[in-house]
Write an enzyme that holds these catalytic residues in place. Structure first.
Site, PDB file in Angstrom:
ATOM      1  N   ASP A  59      47.239  32.572  24.269  1.00  0.00           N
ATOM      2  CA  ASP A  59      48.112  33.749  24.269  1.00  0.00           C
ATOM      3  C   ASP A  59      49.556  33.273  24.153  1.00  0.00           C
ATOM      4  O   ASP A  59      49.850  32.079  24.272  1.00  0.00           O
ATOM      5  CB  ASP A  59      47.854  34.603  25.520  1.00  0.00           C
ATOM      6  CG  ASP A  59      48.274  36.063  25.314  1.00  0.00           C
ATOM      7  OD1 ASP A  59      48.880  36.389  24.267  1.00  0.00           O
ATOM      8  OD2 ASP A  59      48.006  36.894  26.213  1.00  0.00           O
ATOM      9  N   ASP A  94      53.384  39.861  20.534  1.00  0.00           N
ATOM     10  CA  ASP A  94      53.344  41.330  20.447  1.00  0.00           C
ATOM     11  C   ASP A  94      53.966  41.943  21.700  1.00  0.00           C
ATOM     12  O   ASP A  94      54.096  41.272  22.723  1.00  0.00           O
ATOM     13  CB  ASP A  94      51.882  41.803  20.307  1.00  0.00           C
ATOM     14  CG  ASP A  94      51.004  41.324  21.462  1.00  0.00           C
ATOM     15  OD1 ASP A  94      50.989  40.104  21.703  1.00  0.00           O
ATOM     16  OD2 ASP A  94      50.369  42.160  22.129  1.00  0.00           O
ATOM     17  N   ALA A 161      47.397  45.818  25.830  1.00  0.00           N
ATOM     18  CA  ALA A 161      48.016  46.675  26.858  1.00  0.00           C
ATOM     19  C   ALA A 161      47.049  47.660  27.499  1.00  0.00           C
ATOM     20  O   ALA A 161      47.412  48.793  27.811  1.00  0.00           O
ATOM     21  CB  ALA A 161      49.224  47.406  26.268  1.00  0.00           C
ATOM     22  N   CYS A 244      22.595  38.507  44.808  1.00  0.00           N
ATOM     23  CA  CYS A 244      22.739  37.657  43.630  1.00  0.00           C
ATOM     24  C   CYS A 244      21.929  36.397  43.869  1.00  0.00           C
ATOM     25  O   CYS A 244      21.808  35.949  45.013  1.00  0.00           O
ATOM     26  CB  CYS A 244      24.220  37.321  43.432  1.00  0.00           C
ATOM     27  SG  CYS A 244      24.553  36.054  42.204  1.00  0.00           S
ATOM     28  N   CYS A 246      22.561  33.402  42.116  1.00  0.00           N
ATOM     29  CA  CYS A 246      23.237  32.242  41.518  1.00  0.00           C
ATOM     30  C   CYS A 246      23.222  31.086  42.523  1.00  0.00           C
ATOM     31  O   CYS A 246      22.925  31.289  43.702  1.00  0.00           O
ATOM     32  CB  CYS A 246      24.656  32.621  41.090  1.00  0.00           C
ATOM     33  SG  CYS A 246      25.903  32.527  42.389  1.00  0.00           S
ATOM     34  N   CYS A 249      25.083  31.814  45.775  1.00  0.00           N
ATOM     35  CA  CYS A 249      24.509  32.835  46.661  1.00  0.00           C
ATOM     36  C   CYS A 249      23.143  32.442  47.211  1.00  0.00           C
ATOM     37  O   CYS A 249      22.664  33.061  48.151  1.00  0.00           O
ATOM     38  CB  CYS A 249      24.445  34.172  45.940  1.00  0.00           C
ATOM     39  SG  CYS A 249      26.083  34.721  45.438  1.00  0.00           S
TER      40      CYS A 249
HETATM   41  N1  GUN Z   1      47.099  40.102  27.781  1.00  0.00           N
HETATM   42  C1  GUN Z   1      46.757  41.309  28.299  1.00  0.00           C
HETATM   43  N2  GUN Z   1      47.205  42.318  27.494  1.00  0.00           N
HETATM   44  C2  GUN Z   1      47.843  41.736  26.456  1.00  0.00           C
HETATM   45  C3  GUN Z   1      48.514  42.250  25.292  1.00  0.00           C
HETATM   46  O1  GUN Z   1      48.621  43.451  25.072  1.00  0.00           O
HETATM   47  N3  GUN Z   1      49.030  41.308  24.416  1.00  0.00           N
HETATM   48  C4  GUN Z   1      48.933  39.958  24.662  1.00  0.00           C
HETATM   49  N4  GUN Z   1      49.449  39.113  23.752  1.00  0.00           N
HETATM   50  N5  GUN Z   1      48.320  39.462  25.747  1.00  0.00           N
HETATM   51  C5  GUN Z   1      47.782  40.336  26.625  1.00  0.00           C
HETATM   52 ZN    ZN Z   2      26.157  34.740  43.188  1.00  0.00          ZN
END
Ligand code: GUN
Ligand code: ZN
Length: 312
Positions: A59, A94, A161, A244, A246, A249
């Protein structure tokens, strides 16, 4: 895609792979800002930094932009940095416009996002490139953005978002945002639901056409003592029994986890197990043609998103 925090990561990427992660996501802006991480990533590569040889998505710092209102990097710089460190899927800077803002703000921020995505497409190298779809809670803006982007040279389409919608259990609005974005995209386009990491909502998102998920929730919830299930979340202190099987757990009971000094790590590991188990259950349901039944079960679960069906 589990989120890996390059600063503090209790469960190491190698172990994430053993737990079922074929791909990770991390944040290039965190690496960019911290000299020792940045130098390692630039000289030896991102895969060496995280010690993971599978695909890694990065990201851009957009999330920090939405939290702090600004970041110390521009779009072209962070794209170049992601390419330089060998990211497999790069994300431009963005603007994650929140839900319910004025139409004017949603339009003007979307225009900036679209310019940055065009700029990123022009800088594309051998890495894959993601095109986050924004537009706040205006379905027509989401759909138009998706349609424009689908005609350009992108590989993955994150729906952006949506974290504020999920955090406030606004699943009905989340459905509208996903459907609007999907309408503008080719049915074949890989769609990523940005920040969706609770297993209780995967089946619904998959039924709506989402393919990829990422989240830090397994770790953030663990820090808070929260135990995830495919039907919702419990605070570990409220549990007498663990529903669970796993390895965590079956090795510990609820009381032992509560008292353990490794409580956070044990919970994080369990949370990852249930997350990947739900993915496998969804994949199998798709093969069997029973995805919708699974969605209905999850929607009716007492601690999950009962509201989706009722609100509509
Ligand atoms: N991580 C969570 N939401 C968003 C988003 O709208 N854009 C980006 N780039 N990372 C995110
Ligand atoms: Zn578990």
């Amino acid at each position: 895609m589990p989120v890996v925090n390059p600063n503090i990561q209790t469960i190491k990427p190698r172990e994430l792979r053993e737990l079922g992660a074929g791909i990770l996501i991390t944040n290039s802006y965190i690496i960019y800002r911290k000299p020792e991480l940045r130098e390692h990533a630039l000289s030896k590569g991102l895969h060496s930094l995280l010690d993971f040889d599978g695909p890694i998505m990065t990201d851009s710092g957009s999330f920090q932009l939405s939290v702090y209102g600004e970041v110390e990097v521009n779009n072209a710089q962070i794209i170049q940095f992601q390419k330089d460190i060998g990211s497999d899927i790069c994300v431009p800077l963005d603007i994650p416009t929140p839900p319910d803002v004025s139409r004017q703000r949603a339009e003007s921020e979307l225009a900036v996002t679209m310019e940055r995505l065009e700029e990123a497409a022009g800088l594309k190298g051998s890495s894959l490139l993601a095109a986050p779809i924004q537009g706040s809670t205006y379905p027509d803006l989401r759909e138009d953005a998706a349609r424009k982007l689908s005609g350009m040279d992108f590989d993955v389409y994150p729906i952006g978002a949506v974290v504020p919608l999920m955090e406030s259990y606004r699943y009905s609005d989340l459905v509208d945002v996903i459907v609007a974005s999907k309408k503008g995209l080719s049915p074949a386009a890989p769609v990523h639901l940005f920040g969706a990491g609770h297993p209780m909502m995967f089946s619904l998102a998959v039924a709506l056409g989402c393919d990829l998920f990422d989240s830090a929730s397994y770790a953030l919830y663990a820090k808070d003592g929260r135990y995830m299930t495919s039907r919702g979340t419990h605070h570990i202190e409220d549990l007498q029994y663990l529903p669970c099987s796993c390895p965590v757990c079956t090795s510990y009971d609820a009381n032992e986890i509560i008292k353990s000094e490794n409580r956070e790590e044990l919970l994080a590991r369990h949370n990852l197990y249930v997350t990947f188990a739900e993915m496998r259950e969804i994949k199998q349901a798709i093969r069997e043609g029973s995805l919708w039944e699974l969605v209905e079960q999850r929607c009716r679960a007492p601690r999950s998103f009962t509201l989706v069906l009722n609100q509509r």
